[in-house]
Design an enzyme around this catalytic site. Structure first.
Site, mmCIF file in Angstrom:
data_model
loop_
_atom_site.group_PDB
_atom_site.id
_atom_site.type_symbol
_atom_site.label_atom_id
_atom_site.label_comp_id
_atom_site.label_asym_id
_atom_site.label_seq_id
_atom_site.Cartn_x
_atom_site.Cartn_y
_atom_site.Cartn_z
ATOM 1 N N LYS A 56 0.858 -1.188 0.000
ATOM 2 C CA LYS A 56 0.000 0.000 0.000
ATOM 3 C C LYS A 56 0.893 1.236 0.000
ATOM 4 O O LYS A 56 1.902 1.283 0.689
ATOM 5 C CB LYS A 56 -0.808 -0.012 1.293
ATOM 6 N N HIS A 112 -0.412 4.400 0.541
ATOM 7 C CA HIS A 112 -0.996 5.466 1.382
ATOM 8 C C HIS A 112 -1.414 4.845 2.712
ATOM 9 O O HIS A 112 -1.195 3.660 2.929
ATOM 10 C CB HIS A 112 -2.220 6.070 0.675
#
Ligand code: OMP
Length: 220
Positions: free
Chosen positions: A107, A109
């Protein structure tokens, strides 16, 4: 020498056949070998089946005496396996263990990173479905090593007991390469013993096909 079947192992094999997880026929494996049986852990697909599966993994872990700091489920199929094992250890063995799993894509963010759940620290116990040639497990080992933790062992549902890259079984190679034990709920030899002792005559051709497969690809 095949270890004698314990009652929970016999129950596990019967359960896997009943759930359609352990199937007999002709299956092409990831390694390219054509196998007379296939174990598809993704077919444990109801709440009750998963809860029961977790109890078998937890039992195999307790029996093996393997200890660890964190349970780890490799994406994707290992994720529910580690989750139900952690729940069964808490419910049935009074062991409240941290557990974690990985995302396949990191990921970029939010919390970031590709590990979800408990931080990987200390001895990690990997919970997975099947090791055939050992390709999948080597990827997981790289991930754990990158995290700075160490893998203390692996628990899988079925040890297919077939050769890996050399003369040893893929599992023996993994044990030797990484210096850790690989434990299974059952081995193929035990599945065969079960078919020979407890299954009807209609299953005997499958037992025969498995014996032939073992003669070609198997290890003692
Ligand atoms: P290796 O990466 O060769 O060790 O194969 C392990 C993977 O093969 C498993 O995680 C499964 O995706 C798949 N597999 C099964 O699930 N069940 C089997 O009985 C055999 C295989 C396989 O393709 O070898």
């Amino acid at each position: 020498m095949t270890a004698p079947l314990q009652p929970y192992q016999r129950e596990f094999i019967a359960f896997a056949i009943e759930q359609g997880v352990l199937k007999f026929g002709e299956f092409t494996l990831k390694s390219g070998r054509v196998s007379p049986y296939f174990f598809n852990a993704g077919l444990f697909q109801t709440g009750r089946a998963l809860a029961k599966l977790g109890r078998f993994y937890a039992q195999a872990m307790m029996d093996s005496g393997l200890n660890a700091d964190v349970l780890f489920g490799p994406a994707y199929k290992g994720i529910p396996l580690a989750a139900v094992t952690a729940a069964a250890l808490a419910d049935h063995h009074d062991r409240d263990m941290p557990y974690a799993f990985n995302r396949k894509e990191a990921k970029t963010h939010g919390e970031g990173g590709n590990i979800v759940g408990a931080a990987l620290a200390g001895d990690i116990l990997i919970i997975d479905d099947v090791i055939t040639a050992g390709t999948a497990i080597r990827e997981v080992m790289a991930l754990i090593e990158q995290s700075g933790a160490r893998a203390g062992g692996v628990i899988i549902a079925l040890d297919r007991q077939e050769r890996g890259q050399g003369e040893q079984s893929a599992i023996q190679e993994v044990e030797a390469t990484y210096g850790m034990p690989v434990v299974s709920i059952v081995t193929l030899a035990q599945v065969l013993a079960y078919l020979e002792a407890h299954a009807g005559p209609e299953m005997q051709p499958h037992a025969e096909a498995i014996r032939a497969y073992r003669a070609r690809y198997g290890v003692e």
